[in-house]
Enzyme design. Structure first.
Site, PDB file in Angstrom:
ATOM      1  N   ASP A 291       0.851  -1.188   0.000  1.00  0.00           N
ATOM      2  CA  ASP A 291       0.000   0.000   0.000  1.00  0.00           C
ATOM      3  C   ASP A 291       0.889   1.241   0.000  1.00  0.00           C
ATOM      4  O   ASP A 291       2.096   1.184   0.267  1.00  0.00           O
ATOM      5  CB  ASP A 291      -0.948  -0.031   1.209  1.00  0.00           C
ATOM      6  CG  ASP A 291      -2.142   0.905   1.039  1.00  0.00           C
ATOM      7  OD1 ASP A 291      -2.213   1.623   0.020  1.00  0.00           O
ATOM      8  OD2 ASP A 291      -3.005   0.932   1.942  1.00  0.00           O
ATOM      9  N   GLU A 485      -9.782   7.539   5.323  1.00  0.00           N
ATOM     10  CA  GLU A 485      -8.643   7.003   6.074  1.00  0.00           C
ATOM     11  C   GLU A 485      -8.533   7.645   7.466  1.00  0.00           C
ATOM     12  O   GLU A 485      -9.536   7.989   8.088  1.00  0.00           O
ATOM     13  CB  GLU A 485      -7.351   7.143   5.253  1.00  0.00           C
ATOM     14  CG  GLU A 485      -7.476   6.401   3.904  1.00  0.00           C
ATOM     15  CD  GLU A 485      -6.162   6.223   3.166  1.00  0.00           C
ATOM     16  OE1 GLU A 485      -5.108   6.039   3.794  1.00  0.00           O
ATOM     17  OE2 GLU A 485      -6.185   6.248   1.924  1.00  0.00           O
TER      18      GLU A 485
HETATM   19  C1  BGC Z   1      -3.835   9.839  -2.206  1.00  0.00           C
HETATM   20  C2  BGC Z   1      -4.563   8.631  -1.698  1.00  0.00           C
HETATM   21  C3  BGC Z   1      -3.722   7.928  -0.738  1.00  0.00           C
HETATM   22  C4  BGC Z   1      -3.230   8.877   0.349  1.00  0.00           C
HETATM   23  C5  BGC Z   1      -2.281   8.176   1.271  1.00  0.00           C
HETATM   24  C6  BGC Z   1      -3.406  10.715  -1.053  1.00  0.00           C
HETATM   25  O1  BGC Z   1      -2.708  11.815  -1.501  1.00  0.00           O
HETATM   26  O2  BGC Z   1      -4.640  10.566  -3.054  1.00  0.00           O
HETATM   27  O3  BGC Z   1      -4.914   7.741  -2.717  1.00  0.00           O
HETATM   28  O4  BGC Z   1      -4.450   6.871  -0.196  1.00  0.00           O
HETATM   29  O5  BGC Z   1      -2.615   9.998  -0.194  1.00  0.00           O
HETATM   30  O6  BGC Z   1      -2.168   8.832   2.491  1.00  0.00           O
HETATM   31  C1  BGC Z   2      -5.043   3.284   0.812  1.00  0.00           C
HETATM   32  C2  BGC Z   2      -5.477   2.189  -0.129  1.00  0.00           C
HETATM   33  C3  BGC Z   2      -5.558   2.712  -1.535  1.00  0.00           C
HETATM   34  C4  BGC Z   2      -4.258   3.371  -1.920  1.00  0.00           C
HETATM   35  C5  BGC Z   2      -4.274   3.940  -3.321  1.00  0.00           C
HETATM   36  C6  BGC Z   2      -3.834   4.014   0.309  1.00  0.00           C
HETATM   37  O1  BGC Z   2      -3.548   5.100   1.124  1.00  0.00           O
HETATM   38  O2  BGC Z   2      -4.782   2.731   2.086  1.00  0.00           O
HETATM   39  O3  BGC Z   2      -6.717   1.673   0.278  1.00  0.00           O
HETATM   40  O4  BGC Z   2      -5.877   1.659  -2.396  1.00  0.00           O
HETATM   41  O5  BGC Z   2      -3.984   4.412  -1.026  1.00  0.00           O
HETATM   42  O6  BGC Z   2      -5.083   5.038  -3.408  1.00  0.00           O
END
Ligand code: BGC
Ligand code: BGC
Length: 594
Positions: A291, A485
């Site tokens: 991830d 998140e």
């Molecule tokens: C992205 C997300 C990702 C996240 C991680 C964001 O900038 O757009 O997809 O999950 O950062 O913290």
């Molecule tokens: C998230 C994932 C996601 C990835 C890509 C991460 O921060 O935990 O669920 O698939 O970003 O966007």
């Protein structure tokens, strides 16, 4: 011909083994690299023979349209075909409730709402539609479904889970995977996040701070997201591992590793759970993906991090930004012998087998003829069905619902005319937003379309109406502002003062009051519940607010059942505390009036 004769995936005419033999180390490491689309120019996909590119949450082209998405993704896919071996790229994005980054796509309820439907066939159909909308834009890899089994509703990712119960999560997760994969053209599903992301303990979040590039102390910003599951192996297996076993048995070919940990060890370093259990015991033949920056979290020293993660069994690395440093570091690790060529070959074989099984060597793009189907009436109809089956009726005094279509209603609350709020996080942008962020029908619009000419519907977000006399019926739509998140980690769970004030104002101005809650989880609603005659948990229904009106006015019955226990007081979190609490839940798992 194939090294692994026991492989369950059919690779068609592609001779994976001879490809692996022809590849240089650089080409192999390129296949293992997944870069974020804004960080990599298409030329570098060719130069470094990159295996995968992704859009993160909100990783959209400007302007954001299905057509521009298709062109953007195609550009990377064409770049991969200019490499020596012409190995096709796989482009990934988070279609976690429809192809939700794309303006105008069909947005389904988040998984918590689908969990309330208990309807595996419906989940399969939502996944199939998501697959078609992804393929229209040339995306062949979906970072979904989450088969997490969240045990603490304070977690900011709670709504990505179908339920607190493994028995509900497992069949719905399997149905989703089948919906993406079981028909041609296929989209690769990613069961995530392996494993026990939903078992983390409040206050244990240990997260890399992307902005300052410093480790943040536990609890600085995130409280539980990316935290540690302090549970024994029996509990881990019974609650959290079971959906992965079922997913693998059902043909899952990709598993995303969790940013959380188990018993103090980050999952990205967990050789026992990734290599011994998933690949060994469960017989998983597909590839694992790390991830977002998950590998960078393992150690301050990046070389150590890379060696640890690849040797733990990670096959593809969502770097996602600095792919050049990743490639150089993994190359160094192989040259020093810290990572064996056998491990690299295993990872590459897994990736290529899945690409072959998807048919990418024959069809390296999606299907742009599907562009006209993105957000089509037919697709939205299924989303509307999902909405009406997902809403849960918690209270209905004196049979107030369903309402007669002739009713005179006042509608209020910041969620009533708010596509963004009803969609929640992971919609157009990573965190989501309020307002008209994409196309769809708000709950207010749904009500107006349902009641027809005869009824009178007045609306004021604040609940302030000019008429002196009290109205017969008030409908208030309140709830949570969008989040994703760890930004949604929340130890409070009360309604905002603003929402409480609108409910109070409407209670005073209306004979009967209906409260509709838009939320990613159960909240503390005791007071609002007492003030209302009817109370509906609508979760995060997505773009089709009409589905809420369908049950409000009796065009369809209420059938949704709670996918999570509903707490009575804040000392009833996490779920283990609720189960031991003498007062019991406000509403048990499975509750829902008809
Ligand atoms: C992205 C997300 C990702 C996240 C991680 C964001 O900038 O757009 O997809 O999950 O950062 O913290
Ligand atoms: C998230 C994932 C996601 C990835 C890509 C991460 O921060 O935990 O669920 O698939 O970003 O966007």
């Amino acid at each position: 011909m194939f090294a692994n004769q026991s492989s369950v995936v059919q690779t068609g005419d592609t001779d994976v083994e001879s490809l692996v033999q022809q590849m240089t180390l650089a080409e192999k490491i390129g296949q293992m690299t997944q870069a974020e689309k804004n960080s990599i120019p298409p030329e570098d996909v060719t130069t470094y023979a990159i295996g995968s590119v992704l859009s993160g949450g909100g990783g959209n082209p400007e302007p954001n349209s299905p057509e521009n998405w298709a062109a953007m993704v195609r550009g990377f896919e064409e770049a991969a075909l200019k490499t020596r071996l012409r190995i096709p790229l796989i482009y990934g994005s988070d279609g976690v409730h429809g192809h939700n980054n794309v303006y105008g796509a069909t947005i389904f309820p988040h998984n918590i709402g689908l969990g309330a439907t208990r309807d595996a066939d419906l989940v399969r159909r939502t996944a199939r539609i998501t697959a078609l909308e992804l393929l229209a834009t040339n995306v062949q890899y979906n970072f979904a479904p989450a088969v997490t089994v969240p045990q603490d509703i304070r977690w900011g990712r709670i709504y990505e889970g179908f339920s607190e119960s493994t028995d509900i999560v497992t069949p719905l997760g399997v149905a989703y995977i089948q919906g993406l994969q079981d028909q041609n053209p296929r989209v690769l599903a990613s069961a995530k996040h392996y494993v026990a992301d939903g078992g983390a303990k409040w206050g244990t979040a240990l997260t890399y701070n992307w902005m300052s590039e410093n480790w943040q102390a536990p609890g600085d910003t995130y409280q539980i997201d990316q935290g540690d599951a302090e549970i024994d192996e029996e509990t881990l297996r019974a609650i959290h591992l079971a959906p992965y076993k079922a997913a693998v048995d059902a043909g899952a070919q990709n598993i995303m590793i969790s940013l959380s940990g188990w018993q103090g060890l980050k999952m990205h370093a967990h050789r026992y759970l990734i290599t011994d259990v998933l690949k060994g015991e469960f017989g998983f033949q597909g590839f694992t993906v790390s991830d977002w920056m998950g590998i960078s979290q393992l150690d301050r020293d990046y070389l150590t991090s890379v060696i640890t993660a690849i040797n733990a069994g990670i096959d593809m690395v969502m770097v996602p930004y600095d792919y050049k440093t990743f490639i150089a570091t993994l190359t160094q690790a192989v040259e020093s012998g810290a990572v064996t060529v056998e491990r690299i070959d295993d990872a590459v074989r897994r990736i290529l087998r899945v690409k072959a099984w998807l048919g990418l060597f024959e069809t390296p793009f999606g299907d742009e003829t599907l562009l006209s189907a993105v957000g089509s009436a037919e697709h939205r109809e299924v989303a509307r069905e999902a909405v009406r089956k997902s809403v849960v009726l918690l209270k209905n005094e004196a049979g107030l619902l369903p309402l007669p279509k002739s009713a005179r209603v006042r509608v209020a609350g910041r969620g009533a005319d708010n596509i963004g709020m009803q969609c929640g996080g992971w919609t157009i942008s990573w965190q989501g937003d309020h307002g008209a962020i994409t196309e769809g029908t708000t709950i207010l619009e749904g009500i107006r379309q349902t009641v027809g000419e005869t009824a009178q519907v007045s609306y004021d977000a604040e609940g302030t109406f000019a008429e002196d006399e009290t109205a017969a019926i008030g409908i208030v739509v309140v709830g949570e502002s969008p989040y994703a998140e760890g930004m949604g980690d929340n130890g409070d769970l009360r309604l905002t003062d603003e929402d409480a004030a609108v409910i109070k104002r409407m209670r005073e101005g209306c004979d009967k009051l209906i409260v509709i809650l838009l939320s990613g989880r159960p909240l503390l609603i005791n007071e609002a519940l007492a003030q209302s005659d009817a109370f509906i948990a609508a979760w995060l229904p997505g773009s089709e607010g009409q589905g809420v009106a369908d049950v409000l006015f009796g065009d369809h019955p209420f059938t949704g059942k709670l996918p999570f226990s509903w707490l009575r007081s804040i000392d009833q979190v996490p779920l283990t505390a609720l189960k031991q609490h003498p007062d019991g839940p406000l509403f048990p798992l499975g509750y829902g009036l008809a």
